[in-house]
Design a protein around this motif. Sequence first.
Motif, PDB file in Angstrom:
ATOM      1  N   VAL A   1      -4.674 -14.851   5.932  1.00  0.00           N
ATOM      2  CA  VAL A   1      -6.055 -14.617   5.514  1.00  0.00           C
ATOM      3  C   VAL A   1      -6.513 -13.225   5.963  1.00  0.00           C
ATOM      4  O   VAL A   1      -7.121 -12.471   5.188  1.00  0.00           O
ATOM      5  CB  VAL A   1      -6.984 -15.702   6.090  1.00  0.00           C
ATOM      6  N   VAL A   2      -6.212 -12.883   7.195  1.00  0.00           N
ATOM      7  CA  VAL A   2      -6.588 -11.564   7.714  1.00  0.00           C
ATOM      8  C   VAL A   2      -5.913 -10.466   6.898  1.00  0.00           C
ATOM      9  O   VAL A   2      -6.535  -9.446   6.559  1.00  0.00           O
ATOM     10  CB  VAL A   2      -6.221 -11.458   9.209  1.00  0.00           C
ATOM     11  N   ASP A   3      -4.649 -10.646   6.551  1.00  0.00           N
ATOM     12  CA  ASP A   3      -3.939  -9.644   5.749  1.00  0.00           C
ATOM     13  C   ASP A   3      -4.606  -9.442   4.395  1.00  0.00           C
ATOM     14  O   ASP A   3      -4.734  -8.307   3.918  1.00  0.00           O
ATOM     15  CB  ASP A   3      -2.476 -10.060   5.543  1.00  0.00           C
ATOM     16  N   ILE A   4      -5.035 -10.527   3.774  1.00  0.00           N
ATOM     17  CA  ILE A   4      -5.698 -10.422   2.467  1.00  0.00           C
ATOM     18  C   ILE A   4      -7.026  -9.702   2.602  1.00  0.00           C
ATOM     19  O   ILE A   4      -7.377  -8.849   1.771  1.00  0.00           O
ATOM     20  CB  ILE A   4      -5.886 -11.830   1.859  1.00  0.00           C
ATOM     21  N   LEU A   5      -7.793 -10.010   3.630  1.00  0.00           N
ATOM     22  CA  LEU A   5      -9.081  -9.342   3.829  1.00  0.00           C
ATOM     23  C   LEU A   5      -8.910  -7.854   4.106  1.00  0.00           C
ATOM     24  O   LEU A   5      -9.765  -7.046   3.748  1.00  0.00           O
ATOM     25  CB  LEU A   5      -9.841 -10.005   4.977  1.00  0.00           C
ATOM     26  N   ARG A   6      -7.811  -7.508   4.716  1.00  0.00           N
ATOM     27  CA  ARG A   6      -7.543  -6.087   4.961  1.00  0.00           C
ATOM     28  C   ARG A   6      -7.142  -5.349   3.684  1.00  0.00           C
ATOM     29  O   ARG A   6      -7.315  -4.134   3.580  1.00  0.00           O
ATOM     30  CB  ARG A   6      -6.434  -5.941   5.992  1.00  0.00           C
ATOM     31  N   SER A   7      -6.597  -6.084   2.712  1.00  0.00           N
ATOM     32  CA  SER A   7      -6.081  -5.429   1.499  1.00  0.00           C
ATOM     33  C   SER A   7      -7.192  -4.965   0.557  1.00  0.00           C
ATOM     34  O   SER A   7      -7.028  -3.977  -0.149  1.00  0.00           O
ATOM     35  CB  SER A   7      -5.166  -6.391   0.737  1.00  0.00           C
ATOM     36  N   SER A   8      -8.304  -5.689   0.536  1.00  0.00           N
ATOM     37  CA  SER A   8      -9.468  -5.403  -0.312  1.00  0.00           C
ATOM     38  C   SER A   8      -9.093  -5.246  -1.786  1.00  0.00           C
ATOM     39  O   SER A   8      -9.684  -4.462  -2.508  1.00  0.00           O
ATOM     40  CB  SER A   8     -10.206  -4.135   0.165  1.00  0.00           C
ATOM     41  N   SER A   9      -8.115  -6.009  -2.222  1.00  0.00           N
ATOM     42  CA  SER A   9      -7.699  -5.950  -3.626  1.00  0.00           C
ATOM     43  C   SER A   9      -8.115  -7.237  -4.321  1.00  0.00           C
ATOM     44  O   SER A   9      -7.576  -8.302  -4.044  1.00  0.00           O
ATOM     45  CB  SER A   9      -6.177  -5.772  -3.718  1.00  0.00           C
ATOM     46  N   PHE A  10      -9.100  -7.148  -5.215  1.00  0.00           N
ATOM     47  CA  PHE A  10      -9.503  -8.353  -5.924  1.00  0.00           C
ATOM     48  C   PHE A  10      -9.825  -8.063  -7.380  1.00  0.00           C
ATOM     49  O   PHE A  10      -9.961  -6.911  -7.806  1.00  0.00           O
ATOM     50  CB  PHE A  10     -10.678  -9.069  -5.232  1.00  0.00           C
ATOM     51  N   HIS A  11      -9.921  -9.137  -8.154  1.00  0.00           N
ATOM     52  CA  HIS A  11     -10.181  -9.047  -9.590  1.00  0.00           C
ATOM     53  C   HIS A  11     -11.667  -8.765  -9.806  1.00  0.00           C
ATOM     54  O   HIS A  11     -12.475  -9.686  -9.876  1.00  0.00           O
ATOM     55  CB  HIS A  11      -9.798 -10.351 -10.290  1.00  0.00           C
ATOM     56  N   GLU A  12     -12.028  -7.520  -9.928  1.00  0.00           N
ATOM     57  CA  GLU A  12     -13.444  -7.182 -10.106  1.00  0.00           C
ATOM     58  C   GLU A  12     -13.720  -6.940 -11.584  1.00  0.00           C
ATOM     59  O   GLU A  12     -13.410  -5.892 -12.131  1.00  0.00           O
ATOM     60  CB  GLU A  12     -13.833  -5.960  -9.286  1.00  0.00           C
TER      61      GLU A  12
END
Length: 350
Positions: free
Chosen positions: A279-290
């Motif tokens: 979860v922490v790794d994903i939050l650090r990536s800041s890559s999402f479907h915008e």
Amino acid sequence: MAIAAARLGLNCVSIGHVGKEIYGNFLSDVLRDEGIGMVGMSTNDDTVSCSGASYETLLCWVLVDPLQRHGFCSRADFSKDPAFNWLNKMSREAKLAIKNSKVLFCNGYGFDDFSPGLLLSVVDCAVEVGTSIFFDPGPRGKSLSSGTQEQQRALNQFLRMSDVLLLTSDEAESLTGIGDPILAGQELLKRGIRTKWVIVKMGLKGSILITSSSIACAPAFKVNIVDSVGCGDSFVAAIAYGFIHKLPMVNTLAFANAVGAATAMGCGAGRNVASLEKVVDILRSSSFHEDREFWTDILEKKVIDQEVTCLSNIVMNGNRNHVNFIPFDKVASELLPKLEFPQTVENVPT
């Protein structure tokens, strides 16, 4: 849900019925290894009066097709009665566990296990002691809404008395007859007595949180999806975390989307749900479907009298079309210290 919540640092107990055969022993061992307590629903009278297959742990088979669509099948699907219909009342231990909890989570599949009357007593107990109720009707919501009078009454009580409702957009439409997810959520709020949040899960688009005075939305993260089984329950665990810790709504949604995404990267539910590290790794990536056009279109007609916030990768000043876009970097900077801190100190029960 309990395993995901425990891995986020919440102190959890599972309330239900587990048999004493190999499957029940396995489940008990898994919960114990994950630091989750187990509280039985049955009383001594129930245990004495019942034996055989009806007492055994309810097994659920998860069926997944090549398109990652999944369904669930158990012996309850082949009987008009719940698997543990012999359970007539809650144990004293179950009532105490509810009293000592801040959140009680139930879902529509609970109707496969227990009678509507017993589930109504669970709702009444939580209301009486002031424990917040989270309810996810799931796919069962549609069949329950047209089921027996007892099922309909219990379902309606859950929908009216729950503090937080969680549904997919399809489930919200099936219960309200309204196709627009925000309008459907607002309708569920109107019908509710204690309802504070209605959360609509939008799949790869993200999620929406609706209250009487505000709307928050957050796009989904971009990850390599292996299996979507367990994502919804993992999502709920993070919502409970945000609710208990009084996080801002858009932060709570971003966190929940990240937990759901982390689970989707693995195969299966149970012990394969998200770890805090993922979860922490994903939050650090800041890559999402915008999909700015999607969110603007779905929000612009509903924001006349409500505060609207939306998570964004783009730093913007002020409002645009009545929507306040919150930079993801700001949200991540507030979430990450809270999540990384428990890794370095002893976990304190919430």
